[in-house]
Design an enzyme around this catalytic site. Structure first.
Site, mmCIF file in Angstrom:
data_model
loop_
_atom_site.group_PDB
_atom_site.id
_atom_site.type_symbol
_atom_site.label_atom_id
_atom_site.label_comp_id
_atom_site.label_asym_id
_atom_site.label_seq_id
_atom_site.Cartn_x
_atom_site.Cartn_y
_atom_site.Cartn_z
ATOM 1 N N GLU A 116 16.662 -8.959 1.496
ATOM 2 C CA GLU A 116 17.628 -8.055 0.866
ATOM 3 C C GLU A 116 19.044 -8.317 1.367
ATOM 4 O O GLU A 116 19.288 -8.306 2.582
ATOM 5 C CB GLU A 116 17.246 -6.603 1.140
ATOM 6 C CG GLU A 116 18.146 -5.596 0.453
ATOM 7 C CD GLU A 116 17.670 -4.171 0.622
ATOM 8 O OE1 GLU A 116 18.503 -3.248 0.541
ATOM 9 O OE2 GLU A 116 16.456 -3.959 0.830
ATOM 10 N N LYS B 29 13.907 4.609 4.690
ATOM 11 C CA LYS B 29 13.768 3.228 4.210
ATOM 12 C C LYS B 29 14.914 2.374 4.746
ATOM 13 O O LYS B 29 14.726 1.209 5.129
ATOM 14 C CB LYS B 29 13.734 3.203 2.679
ATOM 15 C CG LYS B 29 13.367 1.840 2.081
ATOM 16 C CD LYS B 29 14.549 0.939 1.829
ATOM 17 C CE LYS B 29 14.142 -0.371 1.188
ATOM 18 N NZ LYS B 29 15.292 -1.282 0.953
ATOM 19 N N ASP C 270 3.341 -6.826 13.359
ATOM 20 C CA ASP C 270 2.744 -6.237 12.172
ATOM 21 C C ASP C 270 3.665 -5.171 11.592
ATOM 22 O O ASP C 270 3.639 -4.005 11.997
ATOM 23 C CB ASP C 270 1.382 -5.640 12.531
ATOM 24 C CG ASP C 270 0.604 -5.149 11.322
ATOM 25 O OD1 ASP C 270 1.188 -5.035 10.238
ATOM 26 O OD2 ASP C 270 -0.602 -4.871 11.482
ATOM 27 N N HIS D 184 27.536 -3.793 -0.937
ATOM 28 C CA HIS D 184 26.320 -4.500 -1.329
ATOM 29 C C HIS D 184 26.581 -5.467 -2.475
ATOM 30 O O HIS D 184 25.909 -6.488 -2.612
ATOM 31 C CB HIS D 184 25.281 -3.466 -1.764
ATOM 32 C CG HIS D 184 23.943 -4.019 -2.089
ATOM 33 N ND1 HIS D 184 23.058 -4.460 -1.128
ATOM 34 C CD2 HIS D 184 23.320 -4.212 -3.283
ATOM 35 C CE1 HIS D 184 21.945 -4.882 -1.703
ATOM 36 N NE2 HIS D 184 22.087 -4.740 -3.012
#
Length: 446
Positions: free
Chosen positions: A87, A271, A287, A392
């Site tokens: 991302e 998130k 993991d 972004h």
């Protein structure tokens, strides 16, 4: 001379120049630095033979970008942080926020003991209270048996620490006991050793309870293995062209407040934290799915899903000279290791640990928590000021230009038009690319 993670203009360097800097940072000799450069150039660092030994039915390897976040100071130590993520703006955001936190002394972190929980589900128990009492009375036998399954971890001062019993009076299959084995995994993530110990304990648990053990498995809600990070950002560092630092700080606190009370916002807020956390977890071969599961379960421990981080505004203390500041903190489960599994097998995972110079799983957990807090700061600062898209957009436009078929020397020109027009779409990128190539073709004929 002490090394600094504050590398001015790192973003503007070529990949080759960046490789040389991080290779020198992570290496102890010129030969090792040269080998590291070659490893980083390999775009994945994993041979087909190595991949074939890691998972089943291998046909190849899938590479993701490995970026380096700069500017981090963690407990007074400068750190370059490897991040594996697809991302755009995540690495840049973490680096920017780390620079803001650097002005207030960087990130202060800590980690609890590396205690994992193994669960044994006990069914068909006729007397739950008596069975629980039997387990409590036989705790030493259970711990001794658990420790016998891994003498190596015991020799390293880890191993079984406690037995806890939970009574569940009602479930879709009736009442049951859940026996928790508390296990110190030292510098390993610990899933294999905990699962092995639980399986070994099952017959003895059945003997003590008169019940039947069904599940014997580690829990990914590692709420006894926590990592914490805190930062203090002087408000003057938060100022933008359009807002003073106090206003930005207040808006950040307001943004946090919505995540604290609303699960719809909290999910997106968290998130953003996990953007940073997962990227370092992946870079070190740990993991990330286990970390995600544990983090979101921990965010729900009060019965309502909420923010993993907290943000507040402090007016400062004139007696100490401390000015007004934004204060952030983060706490979440962090079951990561620096030995075993892919961490030991993957060459780039080994490079990542070497780059950060971590000597323990706790040290790695602390850095990851700092990155998560930095990522959260970057995201909510952008949301509270110019909006998430402005920063972004430029980075995302480069991806869109590439997806439209632009060659490496064409990407910047195409993405610049997309950003200027605020049309970050593949169809528009294809039109701009066609116009660019048409102009170059006409130019070559004149």
């Amino acid at each position: 001379m002490a090394r600094s993670s504050r590398i001015s203009g790192f973003y503007n360097l070529t990949p080759a120049e960046r490789r040389r800097i991080v290779a020198d940072w992570a290496s102890t000799s010129p030969d090792q630095a040269a080998a590291t450069v070659e490893l980083l150039r390999s775009l994945g660092g994993l041979s087909l033979e190595q991949a074939d030994k890691m998972v089943e039915n291998v046909v190849g390897a899938y590479a993701l970008p490995l970026g380096i976040a700069t500017n981090f100071v963690v407990n007074g130590r400068d750190v370059l942080v490897p991040m594996v993520i697809e991302e755009p703006s995540v690495v840049a955001g973490a680096s920017f926020a780390a620079r803001l936190a650097r002005a207030g002394g960087g990130f202060h972190t800590e980690a609890t003991e590396p205690l994992m929980i193994g669960q044994m589900q006990v069914l068909e128990v006729t007397d739950l209270a008596q069975a629980a009492a039997n387990l409590e009375a036989g705790k030493k036998r259970l711990l001794d048996l658990a420790n016998s399954t891994d003498p190596v971890i015991v020799s390293l001062h880890g191993g079984a620490r406690d037995i806890e019993v939970r009574t569940i009076a009602a479930s879709p299959v009736g009442p049951m006991l859940v026996v928790h084995l508390i296990y110190d995994c030292r510098d390993a993530m610990g899933a294999n050793m905990v699962n092995t110990a639980c399986e070994a304990l099952a017959p003895l648990v059945e003997e003590m309870t008169g019940g039947r053990v069904n599940l014997r498995i580690l829990s990914n809600l590692a709420d006894k293995r926590l990592a914490r990070a805190r930062c203090v950002v002087p408000v003057k560092e938060l100022a933008t062209e359009d807002m003073d630092g106090e206003t930005v700080a207040q808006r950040i606190v307001e943004a946090y407040a919505l995540a604290a009370v609303d699960p719809y916002r909290a999910a997106t807020h968290n998130k953003g934290i996990m953007n940073g956390v997962d990227a370092v977890v992946m870079a070190t071969g740990n993991d990330w799915r286990a970390i995600e599961a544990g983090a979101h379960a921990y965010a729900s421990r009060s019965g309502s899903y909420t923010s993993l981080s907290t943000w507040s505004y402090t007016v400062g203390d004139p007696t100490t000279g401390a000015g007004p500041a934004l204060v952030g903190s983060l706490e979440l489960p962090m079951a990561v290791g620096i030995v075993g599994g892919a961490t030991r097998v993957h060459p780039l995972a080994q490079f990542s640990l070497q780059l950060m110079d971590v000597a323990s799983a706790a040290g790695l957990a602390e850095i990851i928590a700092a990155v998560g807090l930095a990522q959260n700061l970057a995201a909510i600062r952008a949301l509270a000021t110019e909006g998430i898209q402005k920063g972004h957009m430029a980075l995302h436009a480069r991806q869109i230009a590439t997806a439209a078929g632009a060659a490496s020397h064409e990407v910047d020109a195409v993405s610049a038009v997309l950003v200027a027009e605020r049309k970050i779409r593949v169809d528009r990128a294809q039109e701009v690319l066609a116009q660019l190539r048409s102009g170059e073709s006409q130019s070559s004929r004149t």
